[in-house]
Each structure stands twice: as C-alpha cells, then as structure tokens.
Design a protein around this motif. Structure first.
Motif, PDB file in Angstrom:
ATOM      1  N   MET A 182       5.961  19.673  78.981  1.00  0.00           N
ATOM      2  CA  MET A 182       5.950  18.223  79.117  1.00  0.00           C
ATOM      3  C   MET A 182       6.280  17.538  77.789  1.00  0.00           C
ATOM      4  N   LYS A 183       5.732  18.048  76.697  1.00  0.00           N
ATOM      5  CA  LYS A 183       5.999  17.460  75.395  1.00  0.00           C
ATOM      6  C   LYS A 183       7.465  17.603  75.019  1.00  0.00           C
ATOM      7  N   GLN A 184       8.049  18.803  75.276  1.00  0.00           N
ATOM      8  CA  GLN A 184       9.458  19.010  74.972  1.00  0.00           C
ATOM      9  C   GLN A 184      10.335  18.112  75.845  1.00  0.00           C
ATOM     10  N   ARG A 185       9.936  17.926  77.116  1.00  0.00           N
ATOM     11  CA  ARG A 185      10.708  17.061  78.015  1.00  0.00           C
ATOM     12  C   ARG A 185      10.663  15.618  77.532  1.00  0.00           C
ATOM     13  N   ASP A 186       9.495  15.174  77.072  1.00  0.00           N
ATOM     14  CA  ASP A 186       9.389  13.814  76.544  1.00  0.00           C
ATOM     15  C   ASP A 186      10.270  13.634  75.308  1.00  0.00           C
ATOM     16  N   HIS A 187      10.279  14.640  74.436  1.00  0.00           N
ATOM     17  CA  HIS A 187      11.131  14.564  73.254  1.00  0.00           C
ATOM     18  C   HIS A 187      12.604  14.504  73.648  1.00  0.00           C
ATOM     19  N   LEU A 188      12.979  15.310  74.636  1.00  0.00           N
ATOM     20  CA  LEU A 188      14.365  15.327  75.089  1.00  0.00           C
ATOM     21  C   LEU A 188      14.778  13.968  75.654  1.00  0.00           C
ATOM     22  N   VAL A 189      13.881  13.364  76.440  1.00  0.00           N
ATOM     23  CA  VAL A 189      14.178  12.034  76.989  1.00  0.00           C
ATOM     24  C   VAL A 189      14.359  11.017  75.866  1.00  0.00           C
ATOM     25  N   GLY A 190      13.487  11.098  74.859  1.00  0.00           N
ATOM     26  CA  GLY A 190      13.617  10.178  73.727  1.00  0.00           C
ATOM     27  C   GLY A 190      14.934  10.359  72.995  1.00  0.00           C
ATOM     28  N   TYR A 191      15.320  11.606  72.759  1.00  0.00           N
ATOM     29  CA  TYR A 191      16.599  11.855  72.086  1.00  0.00           C
ATOM     30  C   TYR A 191      17.776  11.365  72.916  1.00  0.00           C
ATOM     31  N   LEU A 192      17.697  11.506  74.229  1.00  0.00           N
ATOM     32  CA  LEU A 192      18.780  11.034  75.089  1.00  0.00           C
ATOM     33  C   LEU A 192      18.914   9.519  75.024  1.00  0.00           C
ATOM     34  N   PHE A 193      17.784   8.828  74.921  1.00  0.00           N
ATOM     35  CA  PHE A 193      17.836   7.361  74.845  1.00  0.00           C
ATOM     36  C   PHE A 193      18.482   6.886  73.536  1.00  0.00           C
ATOM     37  N   VAL A 194      18.184   7.571  72.435  1.00  0.00           N
ATOM     38  CA  VAL A 194      18.726   7.140  71.137  1.00  0.00           C
ATOM     39  C   VAL A 194      20.097   7.741  70.854  1.00  0.00           C
ATOM     40  N   ALA A 195      20.528   8.697  71.685  1.00  0.00           N
ATOM     41  CA  ALA A 195      21.799   9.382  71.419  1.00  0.00           C
ATOM     42  C   ALA A 195      23.003   8.449  71.388  1.00  0.00           C
ATOM     43  N   PRO A 196      23.161   7.521  72.356  1.00  0.00           N
ATOM     44  CA  PRO A 196      24.354   6.642  72.283  1.00  0.00           C
ATOM     45  C   PRO A 196      24.428   5.840  70.995  1.00  0.00           C
ATOM     46  N   GLN A 197      23.302   5.244  70.580  1.00  0.00           N
ATOM     47  CA  GLN A 197      23.301   4.475  69.339  1.00  0.00           C
ATOM     48  C   GLN A 197      23.530   5.380  68.130  1.00  0.00           C
ATOM     49  N   LEU A 198      22.920   6.556  68.147  1.00  0.00           N
ATOM     50  CA  LEU A 198      23.064   7.482  67.024  1.00  0.00           C
ATOM     51  C   LEU A 198      24.502   7.976  66.908  1.00  0.00           C
ATOM     52  N   ILE A 199      25.099   8.335  68.035  1.00  0.00           N
ATOM     53  CA  ILE A 199      26.489   8.806  68.014  1.00  0.00           C
ATOM     54  C   ILE A 199      27.426   7.687  67.560  1.00  0.00           C
ATOM     55  N   GLY A 200      27.186   6.469  68.068  1.00  0.00           N
ATOM     56  CA  GLY A 200      28.019   5.348  67.652  1.00  0.00           C
ATOM     57  C   GLY A 200      27.904   5.069  66.168  1.00  0.00           C
ATOM     58  N   SER A 201      26.683   5.160  65.633  1.00  0.00           N
ATOM     59  CA  SER A 201      26.491   4.923  64.204  1.00  0.00           C
ATOM     60  C   SER A 201      27.193   5.986  63.372  1.00  0.00           C
ATOM     61  N   VAL A 202      27.101   7.231  63.811  1.00  0.00           N
ATOM     62  CA  VAL A 202      27.744   8.316  63.058  1.00  0.00           C
ATOM     63  C   VAL A 202      29.260   8.171  63.083  1.00  0.00           C
ATOM     64  N   VAL A 203      29.815   7.917  64.289  1.00  0.00           N
ATOM     65  CA  VAL A 203      31.271   7.882  64.444  1.00  0.00           C
ATOM     66  C   VAL A 203      31.885   6.641  63.814  1.00  0.00           C
ATOM     67  N   PHE A 204      31.225   5.492  63.973  1.00  0.00           N
ATOM     68  CA  PHE A 204      31.835   4.231  63.556  1.00  0.00           C
ATOM     69  C   PHE A 204      31.282   3.656  62.263  1.00  0.00           C
ATOM     70  N   VAL A 205      30.219   4.265  61.699  1.00  0.00           N
ATOM     71  CA  VAL A 205      29.646   3.745  60.451  1.00  0.00           C
ATOM     72  C   VAL A 205      29.646   4.810  59.365  1.00  0.00           C
ATOM     73  N   PHE A 206      28.905   5.884  59.573  1.00  0.00           N
ATOM     74  CA  PHE A 206      28.702   6.856  58.510  1.00  0.00           C
ATOM     75  C   PHE A 206      29.964   7.667  58.201  1.00  0.00           C
ATOM     76  N   VAL A 207      30.679   8.116  59.231  1.00  0.00           N
ATOM     77  CA  VAL A 207      31.916   8.857  58.981  1.00  0.00           C
ATOM     78  C   VAL A 207      32.964   7.985  58.301  1.00  0.00           C
ATOM     79  N   PRO A 208      33.259   6.747  58.802  1.00  0.00           N
ATOM     80  CA  PRO A 208      34.213   5.899  58.066  1.00  0.00           C
ATOM     81  C   PRO A 208      33.772   5.592  56.641  1.00  0.00           C
ATOM     82  N   LEU A 209      32.468   5.388  56.417  1.00  0.00           N
ATOM     83  CA  LEU A 209      31.991   5.119  55.064  1.00  0.00           C
ATOM     84  C   LEU A 209      32.235   6.317  54.151  1.00  0.00           C
ATOM     85  N   GLY A 210      31.972   7.513  54.661  1.00  0.00           N
ATOM     86  CA  GLY A 210      32.251   8.709  53.874  1.00  0.00           C
ATOM     87  C   GLY A 210      33.728   8.884  53.582  1.00  0.00           C
TER      88      GLY A 210
END
Length: 290
Positions: A1-29
């Motif tokens: 149950m704890k691992q499933r909750d963590h997975l759900v949390g990561y899935l919720f933040v994944a779109p924002q995290l991927i967008g930040s990496v692709v469109f902010v951090f990678v271009p800045l680097g």
C-alpha cells in the motif's frame, strides 16, 4: 500500500516534472554549454572557446548602455505598474456602482494578444498617430514618441503598463477583499485617518500579495522583447535596447550564438539574484514572515 501510494504521487507530479526537465533544465544546460563555444551556423563551425564569451562581456562597450536601458525600463515598469495597480484596486474595492464594468475594462488588455496590442499602440504613438491627433485638437504639438531620445523609453514603459496593470490590479483586489472589516472599524473608532488605516492595516495585510506581484513584475520587466522589437527596434540609437533584445541581435541577427548564450546566462543570473534578494527581504516587511 505504501509503495502504491508513492507510485500514485510520482504519477501525479510526473507531467510537471517532465515538462520542467524538457523545457527548463535541459535548455538552461544547453545555453550554458553553448556559451562556452563559438558557434557559426553560416560556416557550420562549432568550436570550444572556454570563457572567451564571458570575457567579451566585460570588454563589450555597448553592454553598459544596454544594462542601463534595462534598469530604466524595469524600474519604470515596476514602480508605475505596482503603484497604479494598487491605486485602481483600492478605488474598485469601494462599494460603488459600476465597479464591475471598470474591473472588466482594466483587465481586458491582459487577455489581448501582446503583438496586436503593441502594433495598435505603435500606430497611436507615431508622429501623425492618434495620440498627437488628440493633442493637436487642444493646440499642443506632440513629439514623435517612439523616435525621441527623451520619450521612447517612457512610451514603451507605458504601453507595457497599460497591458498588464489589470493582472496586478485583480491580485491586489482579491487581497484587499480578504482584509477583515473589523480592523478598519476598530481603527476608525480609535481615531485613525484614511492614510493611517492604509499604512498600518491595508499594506501589512496585503504584503504577501505585494511580494508576489513585485517578483512577477520584476521578472517580466527583465524579459521584455516583443514591445521593443515592434515599437522601437532598440532605437533611437540604443536608448531602448534592453538585454533580451540585445542578445536576440547578437544571436539571431549577427549569428554570434556563443556570445548570445553568454548574454542569456547573464540575464538568468540577474533574474536569479533579484528574485533571491526580494525573497530574503520579505522577512523585513511581509506580514507573518519574521
């Protein structure tokens, strides 16, 4: 149950995290990487030059004027925008008839296309444009607003103020409506005047919103480009050549992509430092931050 909750949390933040990496951090680097190279697209050459582009920043005779124009634009925009937005919010917070209409009128420029807004103001501010036409009706011979050394920067600042003042006005208005009326009633009973109530109650209570709007406005003022490109192209001379427009010239007009990237890193450093300074200073004047 704890691992499933963590997975759900990561899935919720994944779109924002991927967008930040692709469109902010990678271009800045990549910008930092390009700033260490001399990249000539026309000659198809890409060579490592180390810190030569940053050394060129120190030796660039035009850069002090560009930074001065950037500072003038930012200070003018921040002071006029925040001051006017707060004044309009205080006036529209009164229980008067027609305030909804005025709120809509002041906010409507925010949703208008930036380029379309700027083009229209470009026609209005020409020597034979609408502004001078109105002035001639009163017997005043207006200047060429966008071509005069003393008027070009002020004209660009006012165009940007009228475009975005409605956004800060709405934020201030929401903050004002959250101030408890009991505080004003108690202050009035104690004999406090309007200015004292504003200074001792209103400003401290809306100080978190003041912090938010100041950060947004400062960052936005340092990133201005379309208004300069459409209205003045950095002129007359270089009086309105701000940092973003200058790095655009270096990178995309003169094809100095390495030097343009170094200017981008300089812009990022300026924005970062100013934001951190504002964030640290919040403890001195923002309510409940001490």
């Amino acid at each position: 149950m704890k691992q499933r909750d963590h997975l759900v949390g990561y899935l919720f933040v994944a779109p924002q995290l991927i967008g930040s990496v692709v469109f902010v951090f990678v271009p800045l680097g990549l910008v930092v990487w390009y700033s260490l190279h001399e990249w000539n697209v026309l000659a198809d050459s890409f060579s490592f030059v180390g810190t030569e582009n940053y050394a060129a920043l120190v030796d660039d005779p035009r850069l002090p004027g560009v930074l001065r124009a950037t500072g003038l634009f930012s200070v003018g925009l921040v002071v006029v925008n925040l001051g006017l937005a707060l004044l309009l919010a205080v006036l529209l917070n009164q229980r008067l008839r027609g305030t909804i209409v005025f709120r809509t009128l002041f906010f409507s420029p925010v949703v208008v296309s930036l380029v379309a807004w700027t083009i229209v103001w470009g026609f209005l501010l020409q020597d034979d444009g609408g502004i001078n036409g109105l002035l001639r009706l009163t017997g005043i011979d207006g200047p060429n607003w966008l071509r005069g050394d003393g008027t070009a920067m002020g004209a660009v600042v006012l165009v940007q103020v009228f475009k975005n003042v409605g956004l800060n006005m709405v934020l201030f208005l929401a903050a004002l409506q959250g101030v408890p009326a009991q505080l004003y009633e108690a202050a009035t009973i104690d004999g406090a005047g309007a200015w004292t109530r504003f200074r001792r109650i209103t400003l401290p209570m809306i100080s978190p919103t003041v912090l938010l709007t100041s950060i947004i406005t400062v960052v936005g003022s340092l990133q201005v480009f379309a208004q300069i490109a459409v209205l003045t192209q950095g002129g007359p001379g270089t009086s309105t050549t701000v940092l973003v427009y200058y790095l655009y010239q270096q990178a995309f007009q003169f094809h100095h992509f390495g030097y343009g990237s170094a200017l981008s890193v300089l812009l990022f450093a300026i924005v970062l430092v100013l934001t951190l300074v504002q964030w640290r200073m919040r403890r001195r004047w923002v309510l409940d931050e001490t």
